[in-house]
Scaffold this motif. Structure first.
Motif, PDB file in Angstrom:
ATOM      1  N   THR A   1       0.834  -1.203   0.000  1.00  0.00           N
ATOM      2  CA  THR A   1       0.000   0.000   0.000  1.00  0.00           C
ATOM      3  C   THR A   1       0.873   1.259   0.000  1.00  0.00           C
ATOM      4  N   ALA A   2       0.256   2.387  -0.230  1.00  0.00           N
ATOM      5  CA  ALA A   2       0.965   3.666  -0.217  1.00  0.00           C
ATOM      6  C   ALA A   2       1.556   3.942   1.164  1.00  0.00           C
ATOM      7  N   SER A   3       0.825   3.538   2.189  1.00  0.00           N
ATOM      8  CA  SER A   3       1.337   3.704   3.553  1.00  0.00           C
ATOM      9  C   SER A   3       2.594   2.857   3.760  1.00  0.00           C
ATOM     10  N   ASP A   4       2.580   1.634   3.221  1.00  0.00           N
ATOM     11  CA  ASP A   4       3.773   0.772   3.325  1.00  0.00           C
ATOM     12  C   ASP A   4       4.961   1.411   2.615  1.00  0.00           C
ATOM     13  N   VAL A   5       4.725   1.990   1.439  1.00  0.00           N
ATOM     14  CA  VAL A   5       5.805   2.629   0.686  1.00  0.00           C
ATOM     15  C   VAL A   5       6.387   3.797   1.469  1.00  0.00           C
ATOM     16  N   SER A   6       5.521   4.574   2.109  1.00  0.00           N
ATOM     17  CA  SER A   6       6.002   5.693   2.920  1.00  0.00           C
ATOM     18  C   SER A   6       6.901   5.197   4.056  1.00  0.00           C
ATOM     19  N   ASP A   7       6.485   4.104   4.681  1.00  0.00           N
ATOM     20  CA  ASP A   7       7.302   3.529   5.761  1.00  0.00           C
ATOM     21  C   ASP A   7       8.629   3.001   5.217  1.00  0.00           C
ATOM     22  N   MET A   8       8.598   2.409   4.013  1.00  0.00           N
ATOM     23  CA  MET A   8       9.821   1.900   3.415  1.00  0.00           C
ATOM     24  C   MET A   8      10.807   3.029   3.106  1.00  0.00           C
ATOM     25  N   LYS A   9      10.304   4.126   2.609  1.00  0.00           N
ATOM     26  CA  LYS A   9      11.178   5.250   2.307  1.00  0.00           C
ATOM     27  C   LYS A   9      11.818   5.793   3.577  1.00  0.00           C
ATOM     28  N   GLU A  10      11.067   5.797   4.636  1.00  0.00           N
ATOM     29  CA  GLU A  10      11.622   6.240   5.918  1.00  0.00           C
ATOM     30  C   GLU A  10      12.666   5.232   6.411  1.00  0.00           C
ATOM     31  N   PHE A  11      12.409   3.971   6.151  1.00  0.00           N
ATOM     32  CA  PHE A  11      13.344   2.911   6.534  1.00  0.00           C
ATOM     33  C   PHE A  11      14.614   2.978   5.691  1.00  0.00           C
ATOM     34  N   GLY A  12      14.450   3.320   4.414  1.00  0.00           N
ATOM     35  CA  GLY A  12      15.609   3.464   3.533  1.00  0.00           C
ATOM     36  C   GLY A  12      15.637   2.499   2.371  1.00  0.00           C
ATOM     37  N   SER A  13      14.735   1.513   2.333  1.00  0.00           N
ATOM     38  CA  SER A  13      14.724   0.559   1.221  1.00  0.00           C
ATOM     39  C   SER A  13      13.467  -0.297   1.300  1.00  0.00           C
ATOM     40  N   TYR A  14      13.245  -1.055   0.236  1.00  0.00           N
ATOM     41  CA  TYR A  14      12.153  -2.025   0.204  1.00  0.00           C
ATOM     42  C   TYR A  14      12.418  -3.105   1.259  1.00  0.00           C
ATOM     43  N   ASN A  15      11.400  -3.417   2.056  1.00  0.00           N
ATOM     44  CA  ASN A  15      11.615  -4.415   3.117  1.00  0.00           C
ATOM     45  C   ASN A  15      10.447  -5.402   3.251  1.00  0.00           C
ATOM     46  N   PHE A  16       9.693  -5.575   2.137  1.00  0.00           N
ATOM     47  CA  PHE A  16       8.623  -6.566   2.149  1.00  0.00           C
ATOM     48  C   PHE A  16       9.204  -7.882   1.618  1.00  0.00           C
ATOM     49  N   TYR A  17       8.372  -8.852   1.301  1.00  0.00           N
ATOM     50  CA  TYR A  17       8.847 -10.170   0.858  1.00  0.00           C
ATOM     51  C   TYR A  17       9.635 -10.072  -0.445  1.00  0.00           C
ATOM     52  N   ARG A  18      10.646 -10.902  -0.540  1.00  0.00           N
ATOM     53  CA  ARG A  18      11.434 -11.025  -1.767  1.00  0.00           C
ATOM     54  C   ARG A  18      11.877 -12.475  -1.929  1.00  0.00           C
ATOM     55  N   ILE A  19      12.157 -12.852  -3.179  1.00  0.00           N
ATOM     56  CA  ILE A  19      12.518 -14.231  -3.529  1.00  0.00           C
ATOM     57  C   ILE A  19      13.881 -14.225  -4.220  1.00  0.00           C
ATOM     58  N   GLY A  20      14.705 -15.240  -3.921  1.00  0.00           N
ATOM     59  CA  GLY A  20      16.005 -15.368  -4.566  1.00  0.00           C
ATOM     60  C   GLY A  20      16.176 -16.743  -5.194  1.00  0.00           C
ATOM     61  N   ILE A  21      16.641 -16.765  -6.426  1.00  0.00           N
ATOM     62  CA  ILE A  21      16.889 -18.024  -7.151  1.00  0.00           C
ATOM     63  C   ILE A  21      18.322 -17.978  -7.692  1.00  0.00           C
ATOM     64  N   SER A  22      19.080 -19.047  -7.479  1.00  0.00           N
ATOM     65  CA  SER A  22      20.462 -19.110  -7.957  1.00  0.00           C
ATOM     66  C   SER A  22      20.476 -19.393  -9.459  1.00  0.00           C
ATOM     67  N   PRO A  23      21.579 -19.094 -10.150  1.00  0.00           N
ATOM     68  CA  PRO A  23      21.643 -19.336 -11.606  1.00  0.00           C
ATOM     69  C   PRO A  23      21.425 -20.792 -12.001  1.00  0.00           C
ATOM     70  N   ASP A  24      21.691 -21.727 -11.078  1.00  0.00           N
ATOM     71  CA  ASP A  24      21.470 -23.148 -11.411  1.00  0.00           C
ATOM     72  C   ASP A  24      20.080 -23.624 -11.036  1.00  0.00           C
ATOM     73  N   GLY A  25      19.173 -22.674 -10.698  1.00  0.00           N
ATOM     74  CA  GLY A  25      17.772 -23.020 -10.491  1.00  0.00           C
ATOM     75  C   GLY A  25      17.430 -23.532  -9.114  1.00  0.00           C
ATOM     76  N   LYS A  26      18.097 -23.036  -8.063  1.00  0.00           N
ATOM     77  CA  LYS A  26      17.753 -23.439  -6.694  1.00  0.00           C
ATOM     78  C   LYS A  26      17.091 -22.269  -5.984  1.00  0.00           C
ATOM     79  N   TRP A  27      16.026 -22.594  -5.248  1.00  0.00           N
ATOM     80  CA  TRP A  27      15.275 -21.573  -4.521  1.00  0.00           C
ATOM     81  C   TRP A  27      16.042 -21.238  -3.248  1.00  0.00           C
ATOM     82  N   LYS A  28      16.646 -20.036  -3.225  1.00  0.00           N
ATOM     83  CA  LYS A  28      17.526 -19.662  -2.118  1.00  0.00           C
ATOM     84  C   LYS A  28      16.766 -19.122  -0.913  1.00  0.00           C
TER      85      LYS A  28
END
Length: 256
Positions: free
Chosen positions: A223-250
Motif C-alpha cells: 500500500t501507499a502507507s507501506d511505501v512511505s514507511d519503506m522510504k523512511e526505513f531506507g529501502s524495500y523491506n517486504f517479501y522477496r525471492i532469490g533463485i540461484s543461476p542453477d535453479g535453486k530456490w535460495k
C-alpha cells in the motif's frame, strides 16, 4: 786567620764525591715520586672501564643485584626486538580493492537462464494451485533448504509459511509469492558465490528513483502507507525471492 787547607788529593776527589752523592739522592727519591703519580686521590671516583666500553657484556655468572648495579654504572640495555618507529600494521581494505558489480534489471523474463525460468514457472504453478504443499519439493533440503525466515531454519518450512499467512491454509502467502514473481527481476553479484536473481527488482533499487509505471508495480504488492514507511526505513523491506543461476530456490523472506 788562615783557613783549613785540604790535601791536594782530597781536593781533586771532591767533584767526584759530589756527583755520586747527588745521583744517590736522586735514585732514592724515585719510588716516592712514582707512587705520588699513580696513586688515586681518596676523593676521586673510580672509573669503570668495562662499563664505558661499547663492547661490554653482563657477566653471566653475576647475581641479579650485581647486574642491576652494573646497569646503574652505564651498561646499555639491549634494544627491543620490535622497532616501534617502523612498526606499522597495514590492514588490507578488501572492499576498496574489490570492483563494484553493477546490478542488472531484467524486464524481459524470457532472457533468464533456463534453470531460473524453469523454477520460476514451477513456483507460479504451485502457488496458483492453492495447495501450499506443492511448494515443499521445490524448497530443497539440508544446507540447501530454502530460507524462509531470518535466523535459524524451522523444522517444517511449510508449517512456518502457514504461520506467516493471514489464513490457516497459507493462501495469502501464496498470493504474495505470485504477485512478487509477476514483476521484473534483478540480477545481483554476477559471477560471485552470491550470484542470484531477486524478485521484486524494487528490493535492489532506490524507491525514490522509481518511474511512474514502476510505482504502479510496487503498489500492486504493498500500500501507499507501506511505501512511505519503506522510504523512511531506507529501502524495500517486504517479501522477496532469490533463485540461484542453477535453479535453486535460495530464500523467501521479508525484512532487510
Amino acid at each position: 786567620m788562615t783557613g783549613l787547607r785540604l790535601p791536594s788529593s782530597l781536593r781533586h776527589a771532591l767533584p767526584t764525591i759530589a756527583a755520586t752523592l747527588s745521583l744517590t739522592l736522586a735514585l732514592s727519591a724515585l719510588p716516592h715520586a712514582g707512587y705520588a703519580l699513580t696513586e688515586p686521590e681518596k676523593n676521586q671516583p673510580v672509573v669503570n672501564d668495562k662499563a664505558d666500553s661499547p663492547d661490554a657484556q653482563p657477566d653471566p655468572d653475576a647475581s641479579e643485584d650485581e647486574l642491576l648495579e652494573e646497569q646503574k654504572q652505564g651498561i646499555p640495555m639491549p634494544d627491543g626486538l620490535i622497532n616501534k618507529k617502523n612498526d606499522k600494521t597495514v590492514v588490507p581494505d578488501d572492499k576498496a580493492d574489490a570492483p563494484e558489480i553493477p546490478t542488472e534489471f531484467i524486464h524481459d523474463l524470457s532472457k533468464l537462464p533456463e534453470p531460473v525460468k524453469k523454477l520460476r514457472v514451477a513456483l507460479v504453478e504451485a502457488a496458483a494451485s492453492g495447495d501450499i504443499e506443492r511448494l515443499r519439493p521445490l524448497m530443497g533440503t539440508g544446507e540447501e533448504q530454502t530460507q524462509i525466515s531470518i535466523g535459524d531454519a524451522p523444522e517444517d518450512p511449510i508449517a512456518a509459511l502457514k504461520s506467516l499467512s493471514g489464513d490457516p491454509d497459507g493462501r495469502e502467502i501464496m498470493a504474495i509469492l505470485l504477485d512478487i514473481l509477476s514483476t521484473s527481476a534483478a540480477h545481483i553479484d554476477k559471477g560471485t558465490a552470491n550470484d542470484q536473481y531477486v524478485w521484486p527488482y524494487f528490493a535492489e533499487k532506490s524507491l525514490d528513483a522509481l518511474t511512474p509505471p514502476e510505482q504502479v508495480e510496487l503498489y500492486r504488492i504493498v500500500t501507499a502507507s507501506d511505501v512511505s514507511d519503506m522510504k523512511e526505513f531506507g529501502s524495500y523491506n517486504f517479501y522477496r525471492i532469490g533463485i540461484s543461476p542453477d535453479g535453486k530456490w535460495k530464500f523467501f523472506v521479508a525484512g532487510d
